[in-house]
Scaffold this active site. Sequence first.
Site, PDB file in Angstrom:
ATOM      1  N   GLY A 188      35.442  44.283  32.440  1.00 59.20           N
ATOM      2  CA  GLY A 188      36.248  44.729  31.308  1.00 59.20           C
ATOM      3  C   GLY A 188      36.048  46.188  30.931  1.00 59.20           C
ATOM      4  CB  ALA A 189      33.847  48.828  32.047  1.00 61.51           C
ATOM      5  N   GLY A 190      37.289  48.646  32.797  1.00 58.02           N
ATOM      6  CA  GLY A 190      38.333  49.418  33.457  1.00 58.02           C
ATOM      7  C   GLY A 190      37.937  49.851  34.855  1.00 58.02           C
ATOM      8  CG  LEU A 191      34.419  50.849  35.846  1.00 61.47           C
ATOM      9  CD1 LEU A 191      32.894  50.876  35.814  1.00 61.47           C
ATOM     10  CD2 LEU A 191      34.965  52.222  36.248  1.00 61.47           C
ATOM     11  CB  SER A 192      39.230  47.301  39.220  1.00 60.96           C
ATOM     12  OG  SER A 192      40.431  46.606  39.327  1.00 60.96           O
ATOM     13  CB  SER A 193      34.941  43.376  37.263  1.00 57.55           C
ATOM     14  OG  SER A 193      35.700  42.746  36.249  1.00 57.55           O
ATOM     15  CD  GLU A 237      44.138  41.377  38.149  1.00 60.76           C
ATOM     16  OE1 GLU A 237      43.347  41.423  39.112  1.00 60.76           O
ATOM     17  OE2 GLU A 237      43.892  41.905  37.059  1.00 60.76           O
ATOM     18  CG  ASP A 283      43.114  47.982  39.622  1.00 58.04           C
ATOM     19  OD1 ASP A 283      43.378  49.199  39.541  1.00 58.04           O
ATOM     20  OD2 ASP A 283      43.100  47.213  38.641  1.00 58.04           O
TER      21      ASP A 283
HETATM   22  P1  ADP Z   1      38.331  44.640  34.688  1.00 59.35           P
HETATM   23  O1  ADP Z   1      38.764  45.939  34.120  1.00 59.35           O
HETATM   24  O2  ADP Z   1      36.840  44.571  34.778  1.00 59.35           O
HETATM   25  O3  ADP Z   1      39.021  44.300  35.961  1.00 59.35           O
HETATM   26  P2  ADP Z   1      39.759  42.325  33.811  1.00 59.35           P
HETATM   27  O4  ADP Z   1      39.997  41.738  32.476  1.00 59.35           O
HETATM   28  O5  ADP Z   1      40.910  42.687  34.637  1.00 59.35           O
HETATM   29  O6  ADP Z   1      38.764  43.542  33.607  1.00 59.35           O
HETATM   30  O7  ADP Z   1      38.901  41.298  34.672  1.00 59.35           O
HETATM   31  C1  ADP Z   1      37.699  40.778  34.160  1.00 59.35           C
HETATM   32  C2  ADP Z   1      37.649  39.292  34.455  1.00 59.35           C
HETATM   33  O8  ADP Z   1      37.440  39.085  35.861  1.00 59.35           O
HETATM   34  C3  ADP Z   1      36.477  38.609  33.787  1.00 59.35           C
HETATM   35  O9  ADP Z   1      36.790  38.225  32.471  1.00 59.35           O
HETATM   36  C4  ADP Z   1      36.286  37.399  34.698  1.00 59.35           C
HETATM   37  O10 ADP Z   1      37.235  36.407  34.395  1.00 59.35           O
HETATM   38  C5  ADP Z   1      36.617  37.974  36.068  1.00 59.35           C
HETATM   39  N1  ADP Z   1      35.369  38.423  36.723  1.00 59.35           N
HETATM   40  C6  ADP Z   1      35.027  39.680  37.037  1.00 59.35           C
HETATM   41  N2  ADP Z   1      33.803  39.722  37.613  1.00 59.35           N
HETATM   42  C7  ADP Z   1      33.366  38.456  37.658  1.00 59.35           C
HETATM   43  C8  ADP Z   1      32.167  37.821  38.126  1.00 59.35           C
HETATM   44  N3  ADP Z   1      31.159  38.529  38.651  1.00 59.35           N
HETATM   45  N4  ADP Z   1      32.085  36.484  38.011  1.00 59.35           N
HETATM   46  C9  ADP Z   1      33.082  35.761  37.475  1.00 59.35           C
HETATM   47  N5  ADP Z   1      34.212  36.293  37.017  1.00 59.35           N
HETATM   48  C10 ADP Z   1      34.375  37.618  37.097  1.00 59.35           C
HETATM   49 MG    MG Z   2      41.125  44.087  36.154  1.00 60.30          MG
END
Ligand code: ADP
Ligand code: MG
Length: 378
Positions: A120-125, A158, A170
Site C-alpha cells: 500500500g505504499a505505491g510500490l506495487s506489492s 488485478e 506495474d
Molecule cells: P500496492 O501499492 O502495494 O500495490 P495495492 O492495494 O494495490 O497496494 O495492493 C496491496 C494488496 O496486495 C494487499 O492489501 C494484499 O491484499 C496484497 N498483497 C501484497 N503483498 C502481499 C503479501 N506479501 N501477502 C499477501 N497479500 C499481499
Molecule cells: Mg497495487
Amino acid sequence: MSTVADAFATRHGAAPTGVWFAPGRVNLIGEHTDYNDGFVLPFALPHRAVVAAAPATGGRSRVRSVQEPGAAVEFSAASVVPGEVPGWAAYVAGTCWAFREAGYPVGEVELELDSDVPVGAGLSSSAAVECAVGVALAGLAGADVDPTTLARIARRAENEFVGAPTGGMDQMASMHGRAGRLVFLDTRGDTVELVPFDLPAHDLELLVVDTRAPHAHASGEYGARRADCEAAAAALGVPALRDAGPDDLPRIADERIRRRARHIVTENARVVETVRLLSGGADPRAIGPLLDASHTSMRDDFEITVPHVDVAVEAARDGGATGARMTGGGFGGCVIALVEADGAAAVTASVREAFAQRGWAEPVVFPGTPSDGAGRLA
Ligand code: ADP
Ligand code: MG
C-alpha cells in the site's frame, strides 16, 4: 531468499518444485499516462515477492502468505472464477484464473508467498504478487510464456478478479525490469525499450521516501481522474490524450478538464525527453528539472498530491536533491529524489526533520536501485 522454500519444505515434507520471484517497482516519470495510451518510465526494485510452489494433490489449491498469518486459503485453480476468492488471496487466485483464460494449462498448486515489497505504499506489492505467481504457474506448466503476455495476465487478474481498474505499468515493470535499466514502456501496443540508468557511475543515488501518508479517497479520485481524461479526449476528438499536443489544449472549454489534459500532454513529453537524455548518454543530473516539473504538474494541474508528499519533495530539494517528485498514483505513497551519493544523508535528514516538525510519522527512506524483473530463483 530461500526462507520461503525452507518453510515450504518444513510444512510439506518435500522441497517445492521451484521458487520464483517478481519485484515491486518505482516509476521514475510518467504519472497517470498509462491509461491515456501514453509513456511511462518505471524500474524494478530490489524488493520482491517470492513464491515457492509445487503441484497439489486432492483437487484443491492451497496458498499461504508470510504476511497474512492464518490458515491457508483454498480454491480450485482449475475452475475458480471472479468473485469466488476475497481478500489477499484474490491476487493469487486471479492470476490462476487469468492464466487459464489465456489458454494455458493450470493444475492445482501448493503455494507459499513471502514479500518484502511494502504494502500500500505505491510500490506495487500487488503486481509483485501477481507476477511472481504468473512466472510460477508458467514454470509449473512447463510453458514458455513471454514477459509481456505474463504481464497482461497479471493485469487482468488485478482488473477483473480483484476489481482494481489500474493501468498496465506495474506488471510490465515487474516482468521487464533489468539491473541498471529503466523500462520505457509505450502503453499503446505495450512496446518496451530498456534505457540505461547507471547512477553509481555518476556518483548519484535515487532515494525513495515512503511518506506513510494516510491514503485518503485514492480509488475514488483515481476513477475521477480517468473520467476527466476521457472527457478531455472526447472534447478534442482524439482516441486518447496520447494523441493530443500542447497546441490542442485551448480547444478544451472546461478549465479543470483542460488542466487534467495539460498534465498528461506535458508529462508524456517529459518522459520522452528523459529517455532522449538518458539514451543519449547525458549526465543523469540533466533530468532533475523534468522530475521537478512533473511534481508541479501533478500538484497544480492533476491535483493528486497531498501535504505529506509536497512537504517531502520540498524538503528533499532544500536538502540538496537535484530533482524530486511524487511517484505512483497519488494521494499518499512515495516520493523519489535524485541526489548526489555523498549528499543522500543530508537529503534524508532534511525530509525527516520536516516531518518531525509537523508531528508526522517518520518517513522510510531507502535507495531505489534498478533491479532485475521476474524470474526463477531455484
Ligand atoms: P500496492 O501499492 O502495494 O500495490 P495495492 O492495494 O494495490 O497496494 O495492493 C496491496 C494488496 O496486495 C494487499 O492489501 C494484499 O491484499 C496484497 N498483497 C501484497 N503483498 C502481499 C503479501 N506479501 N501477502 C499477501 N497479500 C499481499
Ligand atoms: Mg497495487
